[in-house]
Write an enzyme that holds these catalytic residues in place. Structure first.
Site, PDB file in Angstrom:
ATOM      1  CG  ASN A  67      43.096  40.130  41.273  1.00  0.00           C
ATOM      2  OD1 ASN A  67      43.048  41.366  41.313  1.00  0.00           O
ATOM      3  ND2 ASN A  67      44.088  39.464  40.703  1.00  0.00           N
ATOM      4  NE  ARG A  87      46.261  42.642  32.457  1.00  0.00           N
ATOM      5  CZ  ARG A  87      45.805  43.089  33.639  1.00  0.00           C
ATOM      6  NH1 ARG A  87      45.124  42.293  34.446  1.00  0.00           N
ATOM      7  NH2 ARG A  87      46.012  44.324  33.998  1.00  0.00           N
ATOM      8  NE  ARG A 122      52.536  46.362  38.382  1.00  0.00           N
ATOM      9  CZ  ARG A 122      51.423  46.033  37.723  1.00  0.00           C
ATOM     10  NH1 ARG A 122      50.525  45.235  38.289  1.00  0.00           N
ATOM     11  NH2 ARG A 122      51.223  46.475  36.506  1.00  0.00           N
ATOM     12  CG  ASN A 129      41.763  44.664  31.540  1.00  0.00           C
ATOM     13  OD1 ASN A 129      41.280  44.581  30.415  1.00  0.00           O
ATOM     14  ND2 ASN A 129      41.753  45.780  32.233  1.00  0.00           N
ATOM     15  CD  GLU A 154      43.012  43.988  48.311  1.00  0.00           C
ATOM     16  OE1 GLU A 154      42.923  44.250  49.531  1.00  0.00           O
ATOM     17  OE2 GLU A 154      43.367  44.820  47.457  1.00  0.00           O
ATOM     18  CG  HIS A 177      44.605  50.454  42.208  1.00  0.00           C
ATOM     19  ND1 HIS A 177      45.319  49.947  43.264  1.00  0.00           N
ATOM     20  CD2 HIS A 177      44.839  49.596  41.166  1.00  0.00           C
ATOM     21  CE1 HIS A 177      45.972  48.852  42.877  1.00  0.00           C
ATOM     22  NE2 HIS A 177      45.690  48.624  41.596  1.00  0.00           N
TER      23      HIS A 177
HETATM   24  C1  DQA Z   1      46.234  43.204  39.760  1.00  0.00           C
HETATM   25  C2  DQA Z   1      47.001  44.492  40.065  1.00  0.00           C
HETATM   26  C3  DQA Z   1      46.210  45.713  39.619  1.00  0.00           C
HETATM   27  O1  DQA Z   1      46.926  46.913  39.922  1.00  0.00           O
HETATM   28  C4  DQA Z   1      45.960  45.653  38.137  1.00  0.00           C
HETATM   29  O2  DQA Z   1      45.162  46.752  37.721  1.00  0.00           O
HETATM   30  C5  DQA Z   1      45.370  44.378  37.676  1.00  0.00           C
HETATM   31  C6  DQA Z   1      45.822  43.125  38.305  1.00  0.00           C
HETATM   32  C7  DQA Z   1      47.087  41.952  40.058  1.00  0.00           C
HETATM   33  O3  DQA Z   1      46.491  40.871  40.110  1.00  0.00           O
HETATM   34  O4  DQA Z   1      48.304  42.046  40.240  1.00  0.00           O
HETATM   35  O5  DQA Z   1      44.598  44.320  36.735  1.00  0.00           O
HETATM   36  O6  DQA Z   1      45.090  43.156  40.585  1.00  0.00           O
END
Ligand code: DQA
Length: 142
Positions: A73, A17, A106, A10, A97, A79
């Site tokens: 990333n 998004r 969050r 994503n 990371e 998770h």
């Molecule tokens: C993310 C944080 C993740 O929890 C989330 O699922 C993402 C993006 C971030 O770059 O902040 O897709 O890795």
């Protein structure tokens, strides 16, 4: 120094998004930012993005003996993915990371990262700048 930058599911949808969380700039802008940051630091960077966990495992395995460092990333796989954690442990390549958002402020389920168990550092909440910091970290620690 050769660094593989991996972006997970994503992240190719950046700009579309949840812009309130991830910003208005698109994925092409992120890739340009990473390339120009790497050039400034003298890092030879290769970019990879996938929405598929197995493809991310494959690219980590194929980095063995080729790359000196990894910036990842893992997006939502952060998770959930023991497979990505195990791949990073298997190759033993120093890993930074990155998260665009601050995963600690969050939802509760975002606070745990499997990837942090293998990463030498975790940078979150700095947007695109986090990728530059991750490259700098690898330059200073490899
Ligand atoms: C993310 C944080 C993740 O929890 C989330 O699922 C993402 C993006 C971030 O770059 O902040 O897709 O890795």
């Amino acid at each position: 120094m050769k660094v593989l930058v991996i972006n997970g599911p994503n992240l190719n949808m950046l700009g579309i998004r949840e812009p309130d969380i991830y910003g208005a700039q698109n994925f092409a802008s992120l890739e340009s930012f990473i390339k120009s940051s790497a050039a400034e630091l003298g890092v030879d960077v290769t970019l990879f993005q996938s929405n598929h966990e197995g493809e991310i495992v494959d690219v980590i395995q194929s980095a063995y003996g080729v790359f000196d460092g990894i910036v990842i990333n893992p997006a939502a796989y952060t998770h959930t993915s023991v497979a990505i954690l195990d791949a990073l442990k298997a190759v033993g390549i120093p890993t930074a990371e990155v998260h665009l958002s601050d995963i600690n402020s969050r939802e509760e389920f975002r606070r745990f990262s499997y990837i942090s168990l293998a990463a030498k550092t975790t940078i979150c909440g700095l947007g695109f700048e986090g990728y530059r910091k991750a490259l700098e970290f690898l330059c200073e620690n490899i």
